[in-house]
Motif scaffolding. Structure first.
Motif, PDB file in Angstrom:
ATOM      1  N   ALA A  35       2.767 -23.204  30.217  1.00 58.74           N
ATOM      2  CA  ALA A  35       2.545 -22.471  31.766  1.00 58.74           C
ATOM      3  C   ALA A  35       1.391 -22.974  32.684  1.00 58.74           C
ATOM      4  CB  ALA A  35       2.502 -20.880  31.725  1.00 58.74           C
ATOM      5  N   GLU A  36       0.355 -23.346  31.829  1.00 58.32           N
ATOM      6  CA  GLU A  36      -0.986 -23.938  32.571  1.00 58.32           C
ATOM      7  C   GLU A  36      -0.582 -25.406  32.890  1.00 58.32           C
ATOM      8  OE1 GLU A  36      -3.974 -23.293  29.711  1.00 58.32           O
ATOM      9  OE2 GLU A  36      -4.280 -21.103  30.194  1.00 58.32           O
ATOM     10  N   TRP A  44       3.603 -37.407  39.742  1.00 58.03           N
ATOM     11  CA  TRP A  44       3.301 -35.916  39.535  1.00 58.03           C
ATOM     12  C   TRP A  44       4.623 -35.105  39.762  1.00 58.03           C
ATOM     13  CZ3 TRP A  44       0.185 -33.964  36.546  1.00 58.03           C
ATOM     14  CH2 TRP A  44      -1.142 -34.604  36.308  1.00 58.03           C
ATOM     15  N   ALA A  45       5.682 -35.638  40.592  1.00 61.62           N
ATOM     16  CA  ALA A  45       6.870 -34.770  40.906  1.00 61.62           C
ATOM     17  C   ALA A  45       7.757 -34.880  39.559  1.00 61.62           C
ATOM     18  CB  ALA A  45       7.655 -35.482  41.657  1.00 61.62           C
ATOM     19  N   ALA A  46       7.940 -35.949  38.883  1.00 60.19           N
ATOM     20  CA  ALA A  46       8.474 -36.008  37.757  1.00 60.19           C
ATOM     21  C   ALA A  46       7.737 -35.279  36.519  1.00 60.19           C
ATOM     22  CB  ALA A  46       8.354 -37.613  37.315  1.00 60.19           C
ATOM     23  N   ARG A  47       6.599 -35.393  36.682  1.00 58.32           N
ATOM     24  CA  ARG A  47       5.748 -34.706  35.440  1.00 58.32           C
ATOM     25  C   ARG A  47       6.150 -33.270  35.685  1.00 58.32           C
ATOM     26  NH1 ARG A  47       0.134 -37.146  34.068  1.00 58.32           N
ATOM     27  NH2 ARG A  47       0.625 -39.366  33.595  1.00 58.32           N
ATOM     28  N   HIS A  48       5.863 -32.585  36.739  1.00 58.01           N
ATOM     29  CA  HIS A  48       6.007 -31.184  37.019  1.00 58.01           C
ATOM     30  C   HIS A  48       7.647 -30.859  36.529  1.00 58.01           C
ATOM     31  CE1 HIS A  48       6.476 -27.814  40.075  1.00 58.01           C
ATOM     32  NE2 HIS A  48       6.028 -27.137  38.971  1.00 58.01           N
ATOM     33  N   ALA A  49       8.474 -31.614  36.967  1.00 59.91           N
ATOM     34  CA  ALA A  49       9.856 -31.175  36.417  1.00 59.91           C
ATOM     35  C   ALA A  49       9.932 -31.172  35.070  1.00 59.91           C
ATOM     36  CB  ALA A  49      10.972 -32.460  37.116  1.00 59.91           C
ATOM     37  N   GLU A  50       9.477 -32.322  34.171  1.00 61.95           N
ATOM     38  CA  GLU A  50       9.216 -32.413  32.934  1.00 61.95           C
ATOM     39  C   GLU A  50       8.707 -30.981  32.282  1.00 61.95           C
ATOM     40  OE1 GLU A  50      10.907 -33.781  29.119  1.00 61.95           O
ATOM     41  OE2 GLU A  50      11.379 -33.851  31.222  1.00 61.95           O
ATOM     42  N   GLN A 101       9.174 -25.797  29.320  1.00 62.90           N
ATOM     43  CA  GLN A 101       8.896 -24.446  29.682  1.00 62.90           C
ATOM     44  C   GLN A 101      10.118 -23.552  29.560  1.00 62.90           C
ATOM     45  OE1 GLN A 101       7.433 -23.056  33.266  1.00 62.90           O
ATOM     46  NE2 GLN A 101       5.978 -21.582  32.486  1.00 62.90           N
ATOM     47  N   ALA A 102      11.320 -24.111  30.310  1.00 63.69           N
ATOM     48  CA  ALA A 102      12.643 -23.248  30.164  1.00 63.69           C
ATOM     49  C   ALA A 102      13.028 -23.471  28.895  1.00 63.69           C
ATOM     50  CB  ALA A 102      13.447 -24.076  31.338  1.00 63.69           C
TER      51      ALA A 102
END
Length: 180
Positions: free
Chosen positions: A26-27, A65-71, A76-77
């Motif tokens: 989550a962090e 960073w968009a790709a890392r955030h999505a991954e 997490q899901a």
């Protein structure tokens, strides 16, 4: 071999996320969200962006960073849906499939590169030449080729393959009959 931003993000998250708890994931999601927002704003920023020793394309950094955030969100899901307390990349079927696909592409690229290098080594030993033969010798060459049922180029290839270079540098060819 060039990986897409998504490929890099998946690889980084698999390596960094191994053994991470739900709280730490989550962090990582929160940190990636902040970085995505910051890097998305940078290309529109009127002030110059300093990155220290690494100069990169701001749009490329934003995509990364968009790709890392999505991954990270996907991981997490997955953890929430599966009830995992800790992320284990080997249990992540989608992540494992992507990793196997990347490895297969990497192996293909390495094999193609090795084949290309081998062709270059072989080509370095070859000599290609364009030979202009005078009218008299050219006529004789065409006649010899016609008798053998060959092209003049094929006769010249056979001639070149029989060349002998002596120690004194003299070049000669023993008499031969061209044949297929």
């Amino acid at each position: 071999m060039i990986w897409s931003s998504e490929d890099v993000a998946r690889d980084v998250v698999r390596r960094q996320g191994a053994g991470m708890s739900v709280v730490r994931v989550a962090e990582a999601v929160a940190q990636a969200a902040v970085r995505e927002r910051e890097t998305a704003e940078e290309p529109r920023s009127p002030r110059p962006v300093e990155r220290g020793l690494v100069a990169s394309d701001p749009a490329e950094l934003a995509a990364m960073w968009a790709a890392r955030h999505a991954e990270w969100r996907r991981v997490q899901a997955l953890m929430a849906a599966s009830g995992w307390a800790v992320y284990e990349p080997e249990r992540d079927s989608a992540g494992s499939a992507w990793a196997a696909e990347r490895e297969a592409r990497r192996e293909q690229a390495l094999a193609a590169h090795a084949a290309f290098q081998e062709q270059r080594r072989e080509a370095a030993d070859e000599v290609r030449a364009e030979v202009w033969v005078g009218a008299g010798p050219g006529r004789l060459l065409r006649q010899a080729a016609a008798r053998a049922g060959m092209t003049p180029q094929e006769v010249l290839e056979q001639l070149a393959s029989r060349v002998v270079v002596r120690e004194d540098g003299a070049v000669s060819v023993e008499p031969f009959i061209p044949s297929r």
